[in-house]
Design an enzyme around this catalytic site. Structure first.
Site, PDB file in Angstrom:
ATOM      1  N   ARG A 292     -27.919 -16.442   9.376  1.00  0.00           N
ATOM      2  CA  ARG A 292     -26.972 -15.441   8.894  1.00  0.00           C
ATOM      3  C   ARG A 292     -26.234 -14.844  10.084  1.00  0.00           C
ATOM      4  O   ARG A 292     -26.806 -14.620  11.150  1.00  0.00           O
ATOM      5  CB  ARG A 292     -27.684 -14.339   8.100  1.00  0.00           C
ATOM      6  CG  ARG A 292     -28.035 -14.771   6.677  1.00  0.00           C
ATOM      7  CD  ARG A 292     -26.788 -15.007   5.842  1.00  0.00           C
ATOM      8  NE  ARG A 292     -27.087 -15.450   4.486  1.00  0.00           N
ATOM      9  CZ  ARG A 292     -27.101 -16.709   4.105  1.00  0.00           C
ATOM     10  NH1 ARG A 292     -26.849 -17.666   4.974  1.00  0.00           N
ATOM     11  NH2 ARG A 292     -27.341 -17.038   2.843  1.00  0.00           N
ATOM     12  N   HIS A 340     -18.755 -21.515   6.945  1.00  0.00           N
ATOM     13  CA  HIS A 340     -19.927 -21.356   6.079  1.00  0.00           C
ATOM     14  C   HIS A 340     -20.006 -22.486   5.049  1.00  0.00           C
ATOM     15  O   HIS A 340     -20.273 -22.274   3.865  1.00  0.00           O
ATOM     16  CB  HIS A 340     -19.900 -20.005   5.366  1.00  0.00           C
ATOM     17  CG  HIS A 340     -21.270 -19.508   4.986  1.00  0.00           C
ATOM     18  ND1 HIS A 340     -21.598 -18.183   4.964  1.00  0.00           N
ATOM     19  CD2 HIS A 340     -22.398 -20.175   4.624  1.00  0.00           C
ATOM     20  CE1 HIS A 340     -22.861 -18.042   4.590  1.00  0.00           C
ATOM     21  NE2 HIS A 340     -23.362 -19.249   4.375  1.00  0.00           N
TER      22      HIS A 340
END
Length: 379
Positions: A292, A340
């Site tokens: 993350r 992402h």
């Protein structure tokens, strides 16, 4: 798809009595059916596969209330989709009739919070992402709500494609991909130079969940010496040469040729990879982040990239997404940026569906679910 949509809409037309809607004991072991509202868009074969795997599930949906699906595993759907106020009311009423949700509504923490608070019969929510715990944490739910509803994620589904992105990143750093691309763009045949062999390198994996284990398997197979973090002092794994505690990172990171972040985003991990840790890295180390973005202090990472402490970085996640156009990461030649997207694969949706179906069987048979969210640290 239209045939499937029609069949699902028929399930919604008065087939359930008021007594059944008020029954809060339906999720006890041995129950006959489980009412599941599909809150994220799926392909028709995914609906069919769930029913094949677990016939005791009743799938409820109205495809007109979900954003159009654009590709495999497009759980968010078309971002331009908007419901009318009437459609929004229909969608929320549908969510409020469920025993379980497949997907976080609109992939939005606020929508999840509303659904949990408004539906006392809801007992289980399965997130289609590995990081669904963060949305649960942001949903603002009370302790009683967190105790009543079990939240699970799709952790582990994305391990294989993410481990391949890690291999790409480490190879790119070892073989000096930016230099090769620059020479090609200049049409210049330079002097030869020594490249690094990853089979002679040491790698540190931050986070040893499903993704970390998949990464360790891939890197160990390539001959790398693998060190990984663990909270357990007695941790062992065939693909890991050594486990260390997070408190030991500053002592070991200077020996590492590559660092891979596979940590979830929690209060405890926020900014973990920051100035203090990056000050101790081996000059020229490769850094890959598939965990993350909040785990990394981007300003500290940029400084390390500028002065050569980090020689190359492959980043799939960022502190702010989409990555702002003004970020200097965009213009750095020693940075590979992935929007992402490294976890996406053609079989991702099928894998998520299989995991959900397995957990549905576990729930109906009274067995513990897998990938349960920690409702203290929310991962």
């Amino acid at each position: 798809m239209e045939a499937c949509a029609t069949a699902l809409r028929r399930e919604l037309t008065g087939a359930f009595s008021d007594d059944e809607k008020l029954n809060e004991e339906r999720l006890l072991p041995g129950q006959k059916r489980l009412r599941v509202v599909v809150a994220n868009p799926l392909h028709e074969e995914s609906y069919q596969r769930i029913i094949e795997r677990e016939p005791r599930v009743t799938l409820l949906n109205d495809l007109s209330l979900l954003p159009p699906i654009r590709h495999r595993a497009d759980f968010s759907g078309d971002p331009e989709f908007r419901r009318t106020p009437e459609q929004q009311a229909e969608f929320e009423a549908l969510l409020d009739s469920a025993d379980a949700l497949l997907g976080i509504p609109d992939v939005d923490a606020a929508a999840l919070g509303r659904a949990v608070r408004s539906n006392p019969r809801l007992r289980w929510v399965h997130a289609t992402s590995a990081g669904g715990g963060q949305q649960v944490g942001r949903a603002g739910l009370s302790p009683s709500h967190l105790e009543r509803v079990t939240f699970t994620t799709s952790a582990g589904v994305h391990g294989s494609p993410l481990s391949e992105f890690v291999v790409l990143g480490i190879l790119s750093g070892a073989k000096d991909l930016p230099r090769l691309l620059q020479l090609k763009s200049q049409r210049r045949w330079s002097e030869r130079w020594m490249s690094r062999q990853i089979s002679r390198q040491k790698v540190l994996i931050l986070g040893f969940g499903g993704i970390g284990r998949a990464v360790a398997r891939s890197l160990s197979a390539l001959g790398m010496s693998v060190t990984a973090t663990s909270r357990r002092a007695d941790a062992e794994h065939p693909d890991v040469d050594r486990f260390v505690n997070v408190d030991e990172l500053t002592d070991v990171i200077g020996d590492m040729d590559a660092i891979v972040c596979a940590l979830p985003g929690t209060d405890l991990t926020k900014g973990l990879v920051g100035e203090r840790l990056l000050a101790r890295v081996k000059p020229g180390a490769t850094f890959v982040n598939v965990g993350r973005g909040t785990v990394v202090d981007e300003s500290a990472l940029i400084a390390a990239l500028e002065d050569g402490r980090i020689g190359f970085a492959a980043l799939d996640v960022f502190e702010v997404e989409p990555l702002p156009a003004e970020s200097s990461l965009w213009t750095m030649p020693n940075v590979l940026i992935s929007p992402h997207t490294a976890a996406l694969a053609v079989d991702e949706e099928a894998a998520v569906v299989e995991l959900f179906a397995d957990n549905a069987t576990r729930l109906l048979d009274g067995h513990p679910l897998v990938n349960v969210v920690d409702t203290v640290e929310f991962y």
